[in-house]
Design an enzyme around this catalytic site. Structure first.
Site, PDB file in Angstrom:
ATOM      1  N   LEU A 136     -11.154  -3.199   0.609  1.00  0.00           N
ATOM      2  CA  LEU A 136     -10.516  -3.439  -0.689  1.00  0.00           C
ATOM      3  C   LEU A 136      -9.134  -2.830  -0.577  1.00  0.00           C
ATOM      4  CD1 LEU A 136     -13.370  -2.520  -3.230  1.00  0.00           C
ATOM      5  CD2 LEU A 136     -12.649  -4.783  -2.471  1.00  0.00           C
ATOM      6  N   ASP A 137      -8.146  -3.459  -1.202  1.00  0.00           N
ATOM      7  CA  ASP A 137      -6.785  -2.908  -1.162  1.00  0.00           C
ATOM      8  C   ASP A 137      -6.772  -1.530  -1.827  1.00  0.00           C
ATOM      9  OD1 ASP A 137      -6.048  -5.294  -0.043  1.00  0.00           O
ATOM     10  OD2 ASP A 137      -5.277  -6.138  -1.917  1.00  0.00           O
ATOM     11  N   LYS A 138      -5.719  -0.778  -1.536  1.00  0.00           N
ATOM     12  CA  LYS A 138      -5.617   0.588  -2.078  1.00  0.00           C
ATOM     13  C   LYS A 138      -5.718   0.597  -3.607  1.00  0.00           C
ATOM     14  CE  LYS A 138      -2.605   4.587  -1.620  1.00  0.00           C
ATOM     15  NZ  LYS A 138      -1.318   5.079  -1.127  1.00  0.00           N
ATOM     16  N   HIS A 165      -5.521  -9.480   1.621  1.00  0.00           N
ATOM     17  CA  HIS A 165      -4.967  -9.672   0.275  1.00  0.00           C
ATOM     18  C   HIS A 165      -5.311 -11.055  -0.284  1.00  0.00           C
ATOM     19  CE1 HIS A 165      -2.851  -5.982   0.602  1.00  0.00           C
ATOM     20  NE2 HIS A 165      -1.762  -6.394   1.178  1.00  0.00           N
ATOM     21  N   LYS A 210      -4.950 -11.903  -4.160  1.00  0.00           N
ATOM     22  CA  LYS A 210      -3.551 -11.818  -4.610  1.00  0.00           C
ATOM     23  C   LYS A 210      -2.754 -13.006  -4.065  1.00  0.00           C
ATOM     24  CE  LYS A 210      -3.816  -6.840  -4.928  1.00  0.00           C
ATOM     25  NZ  LYS A 210      -3.801  -5.619  -4.139  1.00  0.00           N
TER      26      LYS A 210
END
Ligand code: URA
Length: 236
Positions: free
Chosen positions: A104-106, A186, A189
């Site tokens: 998972l992204d930050k 990502h 997004k």
């Protein structure tokens, strides 16, 4: 159950280095079925009652930790300067070889599994296994029916990468649920980028049929039961 050298079992189950396990065993800190064992190379069955430093072993071949990932933490095992999800695992469940299942992204929150079982991780996230991951997404604009259609047909990202079918369900004007069965960098997004929307908030709410429990606080962890693990492999 498995048989292995005593130093290996102790290092793995008590989260100490192999060297410290050996030193501790030589110092008489290990017992097997009540008897002190100082030979660290002894082959022992993990079904035996084993203690180290007075603590009883609760043997688990692999460990499966469910985390509600907070913002600002990297989905990685370790990092020189930044906090990782493995750093957040309580010490009683730490062991060598822990890693997050997928990334998972930050700034993404929500359901993340941390384990030391590589086969399980592969089955849970390999794109050909078609296990859907569900996210709640807050956008900087409105979701339209055209977007729902476009995502169903598979969008092409700016770099030409074709995405598999995604199921987009509007919740309110700028909130939606999205289900994807892949995990490209990502991906969500970038998918919304193709329809001109920016992602303000992203939270993973389910993996397969396993939902993020409502009562698991952000940053909290707990062990998964066998039943919960099998839920991952059911459709959501
Ligand atoms: N897609 C993203 O863009 N970010 C995530 O963290 C997960 C999926």
């Amino acid at each position: 159950m498995a048989k292995a050298r005593l130093d290996k079992i102790i290092a793995n189950q008590f989260n100490v280095s192999r060297k410290d396990a050996r030193i501790g065993i030589k110092q008489g800190k290990a017992t097997v079925n009540g008897a002190t064992i100082r030979d660290f190379s002894l082959i022992v069955d993990t079904e035996n009652e084993i203690t180290f430093g007075g603590q009883a072993m609760d043997y688990k071949e692999y460990i499966y930790i469910l985390m509600n990932k907070p913002k600002g933490v990297l989905s990685a095992t370790n990092d020189k300067s930044q906090k990782t999800v493995v750093d957040l695992v309580p010490s009683r469940w730490r062991r060598l070889g822990l890693f997050p299942v997928g990334r998972l992204d930050k700034d993404t929150t929500g359901l993340l599994i941390i384990t030391d079982d590589g086969d399980f991780a592969h089955k849970a996230i390999a794109p050909n296994k078609n296990i859907y991951k569900t996210y709640e997404v807050t956008l900087d604009g409105a979701v339209t029916e055209e977007m729902v259609e476009a995502f169903k047909n598979g969008v092409t990202l700016a770099d030409g990468t074709l995405c598999k079918k995604a199921i987009l369900t509007p919740i309110s004007e700028n909130k939606a649920e999205i289900k994807i069965s892949e995990g490209k960098y990502h991906q969500i997004k970038r998918m919304f980028g193709t329809v001109g929307l920016g992602v303000d908030e992203l939270k993973r709410t389910a993996l397969g049929g396993l939902k993020l429990p409502q009562d698991l606080a952000t940053g909290g962890c707990r062990l998964l039961s066998d039943n919960e693990i099998s839920l991952i492999f059911t459709s959501c």
